[in-house]
Structures are given as structure tokens and as C-alpha cells.
Motif scaffolding. Sequence first.
Motif, PDB file in Angstrom:
ATOM      1  N   LEU A  75      18.080 -48.510  27.003  1.00  0.00           N
ATOM      2  CA  LEU A  75      18.227 -48.634  28.458  1.00  0.00           C
ATOM      3  C   LEU A  75      19.355 -47.754  28.993  1.00  0.00           C
ATOM      4  CD1 LEU A  75      17.689 -52.481  28.994  1.00  0.00           C
ATOM      5  CD2 LEU A  75      15.994 -50.656  28.893  1.00  0.00           C
ATOM      6  N   GLU A  76      19.658 -46.681  28.285  1.00  0.00           N
ATOM      7  CA  GLU A  76      20.739 -45.784  28.687  1.00  0.00           C
ATOM      8  C   GLU A  76      20.351 -44.312  28.582  1.00  0.00           C
ATOM      9  OE1 GLU A  76      24.188 -46.710  26.398  1.00  0.00           O
ATOM     10  OE2 GLU A  76      24.282 -48.799  27.058  1.00  0.00           O
ATOM     11  N   CYS A  77      19.097 -44.019  28.277  1.00  0.00           N
ATOM     12  CA  CYS A  77      18.677 -42.637  28.067  1.00  0.00           C
ATOM     13  C   CYS A  77      17.658 -42.217  29.134  1.00  0.00           C
ATOM     14  CB  CYS A  77      18.079 -42.466  26.673  1.00  0.00           C
ATOM     15  SG  CYS A  77      16.469 -43.279  26.468  1.00  0.00           S
ATOM     16  N   GLU A 103      15.872 -24.190  27.890  1.00  0.00           N
ATOM     17  CA  GLU A 103      16.432 -24.805  26.684  1.00  0.00           C
ATOM     18  C   GLU A 103      17.133 -26.124  27.006  1.00  0.00           C
ATOM     19  OE1 GLU A 103      19.498 -23.797  22.976  1.00  0.00           O
ATOM     20  OE2 GLU A 103      19.131 -22.314  24.565  1.00  0.00           O
ATOM     21  N   ILE A 104      16.786 -27.150  26.251  1.00  0.00           N
ATOM     22  CA  ILE A 104      17.456 -28.447  26.406  1.00  0.00           C
ATOM     23  C   ILE A 104      18.715 -28.406  25.540  1.00  0.00           C
ATOM     24  CG2 ILE A 104      17.217 -30.957  26.189  1.00  0.00           C
ATOM     25  CD1 ILE A 104      14.250 -30.641  26.462  1.00  0.00           C
ATOM     26  N   ASP A 105      19.773 -27.894  26.119  1.00  0.00           N
ATOM     27  CA  ASP A 105      21.015 -27.716  25.364  1.00  0.00           C
ATOM     28  C   ASP A 105      21.991 -28.858  25.661  1.00  0.00           C
ATOM     29  OD1 ASP A 105      21.854 -27.182  27.946  1.00  0.00           O
ATOM     30  OD2 ASP A 105      22.127 -25.033  27.619  1.00  0.00           O
ATOM     31  N   LYS A 106      23.200 -28.732  25.133  1.00  0.00           N
ATOM     32  CA  LYS A 106      24.188 -29.803  25.282  1.00  0.00           C
ATOM     33  C   LYS A 106      24.580 -30.013  26.743  1.00  0.00           C
ATOM     34  CE  LYS A 106      28.387 -31.540  23.082  1.00  0.00           C
ATOM     35  NZ  LYS A 106      29.378 -31.282  22.007  1.00  0.00           N
ATOM     36  N   LYS A 107      24.684 -28.944  27.501  1.00  0.00           N
ATOM     37  CA  LYS A 107      25.039 -29.052  28.910  1.00  0.00           C
ATOM     38  C   LYS A 107      23.976 -29.843  29.666  1.00  0.00           C
ATOM     39  CE  LYS A 107      26.073 -26.191  32.980  1.00  0.00           C
ATOM     40  NZ  LYS A 107      26.171 -24.798  33.495  1.00  0.00           N
ATOM     41  N   PHE A 108      22.713 -29.531  29.400  1.00  0.00           N
ATOM     42  CA  PHE A 108      21.610 -30.228  30.069  1.00  0.00           C
ATOM     43  C   PHE A 108      21.583 -31.701  29.667  1.00  0.00           C
ATOM     44  CE2 PHE A 108      17.264 -31.810  30.203  1.00  0.00           C
ATOM     45  CZ  PHE A 108      16.845 -31.455  31.479  1.00  0.00           C
ATOM     46  N   LEU A 109      21.717 -31.963  28.361  1.00  0.00           N
ATOM     47  CA  LEU A 109      21.705 -33.342  27.881  1.00  0.00           C
ATOM     48  C   LEU A 109      22.853 -34.154  28.478  1.00  0.00           C
ATOM     49  CD1 LEU A 109      20.858 -32.794  24.110  1.00  0.00           C
ATOM     50  CD2 LEU A 109      19.402 -33.947  25.784  1.00  0.00           C
ATOM     51  N   THR A 110      24.025 -33.547  28.539  1.00  0.00           N
ATOM     52  CA  THR A 110      25.192 -34.247  29.091  1.00  0.00           C
ATOM     53  C   THR A 110      24.929 -34.682  30.525  1.00  0.00           C
ATOM     54  OG1 THR A 110      26.713 -32.989  27.693  1.00  0.00           O
ATOM     55  CG2 THR A 110      27.640 -34.048  29.646  1.00  0.00           C
ATOM     56  N   LYS A 111      24.377 -33.792  31.322  1.00  0.00           N
ATOM     57  CA  LYS A 111      24.116 -34.110  32.727  1.00  0.00           C
ATOM     58  C   LYS A 111      22.988 -35.143  32.852  1.00  0.00           C
ATOM     59  CE  LYS A 111      24.502 -33.971  37.120  1.00  0.00           C
ATOM     60  NZ  LYS A 111      25.559 -34.810  37.730  1.00  0.00           N
ATOM     61  N   ALA A 112      21.955 -35.010  32.033  1.00  0.00           N
ATOM     62  CA  ALA A 112      20.824 -35.950  32.103  1.00  0.00           C
ATOM     63  C   ALA A 112      21.269 -37.368  31.746  1.00  0.00           C
ATOM     64  CB  ALA A 112      19.709 -35.493  31.165  1.00  0.00           C
ATOM     65  N   TYR A 113      22.108 -37.494  30.727  1.00  0.00           N
ATOM     66  CA  TYR A 113      22.602 -38.817  30.334  1.00  0.00           C
ATOM     67  C   TYR A 113      23.626 -39.347  31.340  1.00  0.00           C
ATOM     68  CZ  TYR A 113      20.220 -39.203  25.843  1.00  0.00           C
ATOM     69  OH  TYR A 113      19.256 -39.340  24.873  1.00  0.00           O
ATOM     70  N   GLU A 114      24.414 -38.459  31.938  1.00  0.00           N
ATOM     71  CA  GLU A 114      25.356 -38.887  32.980  1.00  0.00           C
ATOM     72  C   GLU A 114      24.593 -39.457  34.185  1.00  0.00           C
ATOM     73  OE1 GLU A 114      27.698 -35.492  33.863  1.00  0.00           O
ATOM     74  OE2 GLU A 114      29.132 -35.833  32.225  1.00  0.00           O
ATOM     75  N   ASP A 115      23.453 -38.882  34.508  1.00  0.00           N
ATOM     76  CA  ASP A 115      22.630 -39.389  35.604  1.00  0.00           C
ATOM     77  C   ASP A 115      22.177 -40.823  35.331  1.00  0.00           C
ATOM     78  OD1 ASP A 115      22.836 -37.095  37.073  1.00  0.00           O
ATOM     79  OD2 ASP A 115      20.847 -36.319  36.561  1.00  0.00           O
ATOM     80  N   VAL A 116      21.818 -41.102  34.070  1.00  0.00           N
ATOM     81  CA  VAL A 116      21.382 -42.451  33.729  1.00  0.00           C
ATOM     82  C   VAL A 116      22.546 -43.429  33.807  1.00  0.00           C
ATOM     83  CG1 VAL A 116      20.265 -43.893  31.988  1.00  0.00           C
ATOM     84  CG2 VAL A 116      19.586 -41.501  32.231  1.00  0.00           C
ATOM     85  N   ALA A 175      25.079 -43.188  35.794  1.00  0.00           N
ATOM     86  CA  ALA A 175      25.314 -43.412  37.217  1.00  0.00           C
ATOM     87  C   ALA A 175      24.300 -44.398  37.778  1.00  0.00           C
ATOM     88  CB  ALA A 175      25.241 -42.081  37.972  1.00  0.00           C
ATOM     89  N   TYR A 176      23.064 -44.287  37.315  1.00  0.00           N
ATOM     90  CA  TYR A 176      22.006 -45.235  37.712  1.00  0.00           C
ATOM     91  C   TYR A 176      22.396 -46.660  37.329  1.00  0.00           C
ATOM     92  CZ  TYR A 176      17.283 -47.378  37.550  1.00  0.00           C
ATOM     93  OH  TYR A 176      16.196 -48.186  37.725  1.00  0.00           O
ATOM     94  N   ARG A 177      22.893 -46.822  36.102  1.00  0.00           N
ATOM     95  CA  ARG A 177      23.275 -48.152  35.619  1.00  0.00           C
ATOM     96  C   ARG A 177      24.508 -48.680  36.363  1.00  0.00           C
ATOM     97  NH1 ARG A 177      19.561 -50.801  33.779  1.00  0.00           N
ATOM     98  NH2 ARG A 177      20.277 -51.630  31.804  1.00  0.00           N
TER      99      ARG A 177
END
Length: 319
Positions: free
Chosen positions: A108-110, A291-304, A306-308
Motif C-alpha cells: 500500500l505504498e508503491c 528509462e525507469i531510472d532512480k530519479k523516476f522511481l524516487t518521484k513516483a514513490y514520493e507521489d504515493v 504524499a497520497y498516503r
Amino acid sequence: MSLPKELEVLQNFFVKQPNPLLGVETIQVLLFREILDFTVLRTEDTRELNTVITPLSTENDENVQRVAFLGSKQKAVESRQMERLLRTAANEADYPIEECYLKDYLCLECPRCALYGGTNASASKTTNANIKHRVAYSTAFSLAAFEQIQQTTTFNGISDLTVQTGQTLNERISVKPATIFPSIVTLHSVTWKELILMMKIILSSHKYGAESRIGGDVRNTVVGITGGWEEFITPLEFTMELNSEKEKSLSAENVTKILNKYKLLLANQKKSVILSPEQVDDMLKFISGFEIDKKFLTKAYEDVRAYRDVQENSKAKKK
């Protein structure tokens, strides 16, 4: 991260970050799921294919039996594919993530949980609120009639000692290769990053059906993309339009023509856009090379996260 120019055509239908309170921003991805090997689309122990009776086309009320590719079967494959993609990309980028898998342990965090939803009924250690799904699937219907696309295969047992065929073991009723299922994946209130993830999942998912270990190969080809304040069209309407005698073409140009017809039925016509075939091709090329790199992953997980946080703050206010 800023919105890539290749996605600007849909900029009015993205949200800045996912939110528990959904808006009406809607993106529909129209695709052809083409069966490339014998594929079993069933849910019951009777081993019969899922079928349904529908009108032949929008111009012909004659009933025809079609094979039904249930939305739940499409979702299950693509949800798991996203979980695998996120885990593999995180490992390659050396980005630490929570353990998450269907169906017993949802983190519930990804981004997968944020898109496909999840509940605390799993073994997840989190005690946060549930997450609503923002990806919707509907049943897809075969373009051709059931009689034209089904095939029964008989399996025989072979003795290791005599190398001779014994009695029949079982029968397998499947959909023939080259069968096409017009399908639609609908995204509600997503970010541009979530669109990229979903498109990669749609394009990279290739195994569907009840017996994918020995078949079930499918090629997903995106043929149309829309943005709006509502859904343009359903998979049944899409299939019936493609079966129309006047419009019997699977070209991207014909798909665009069908979408323009349904745009006239929208309640919010001025808040809608239909990507041209050229725009769809350009977007797919960009997403495939992204490319799904570390920068993209960091932002995508930060969005989740923020949602929580929004959910937790809302829960705290109610106490």
C-alpha cells in the motif's frame, strides 16, 4: 520532474499527484489484444470458454456469440506485471522499496498499489486506510464469432516404457491464434508518470489465460488514446463499430473516425481530445524509450507517500 513535451497533448487530463479524492480527468487507451497462441479464456471448472451473445454490429441487430475476455483476467496479468517491473527497476537502480506482492502482502505504498488499489485485508504491516483503484478494465469481446475462433485439442498420455499413446487424458478448449479482442484500459486522475508506467505494462504484458504455461501468447497493440472529463466508448461499442459493414477496418485511422463519432455523445465535448494516429505513434516511441531510472522511481514513490499523507491527515481531522 517536468512534464515531457511528448505528453503535453494530454496535459489537461493529468493530476499533479495522486489524491484519494478523484476528479473527472479520464484517459482511455484503446488497444487490440491479438491472440498469438492457443489461449484459454475461462473461469469455471467446466473448461468451457467464457462466451456471451451480443448484436453483430451497430448497424445489424443479428445476435452473434462471442468469446469474452473478462476484465478481471486482463487486470490480474497487468497488475502482476507492474509489480515485477517496479521490483526489477528498483533492483537495477539500487532503490530500496517495500516488499509487495499479490494477493497476501500488499505494501500500500508503491505505484502499483496506488493505481490498482488495495485493502488492509492483506498481510501488509501497514495500518493505513485502503486505496481506491484508478485503473478500470471492462470485458473485451472477440471481433469474430465464437464458432470461427474456438478449437478443441485432445491430450493423450504417453507411456515412458512403451512410448505408446494411452487413453485420452483431457480436452482443452481454447481460442485460436490470430483472434483479435478490441479492448480498453481506462485511467482516472493519473499523473504523467503513472501513464508511462501503465503504457509500459500494457505493451510488455504477453501471457494471458488460464493455462499460460503452455500457451496464452498475446500481443497488445495500442491503436487509440483519448483524454476527457469522461469515458468516450466501451469495449462492446468498440467491437460492434469495428464489425460495421461501412467501417470494417482495423486501421488506426478508422479507430480515430469511430472515436470522433462517439465524441459527439460526450457531456463535456470541449473538455476532450483524441490523439491522431501520428500522435499515438510518437507517444508510444517516447514511452518505449523512456528509462525507469532512480530519479523516476524516487518521484513516483514520493507521489504515493504524499497520497498516503493526505489520507492520514484527513483521518486525523475526523477524530
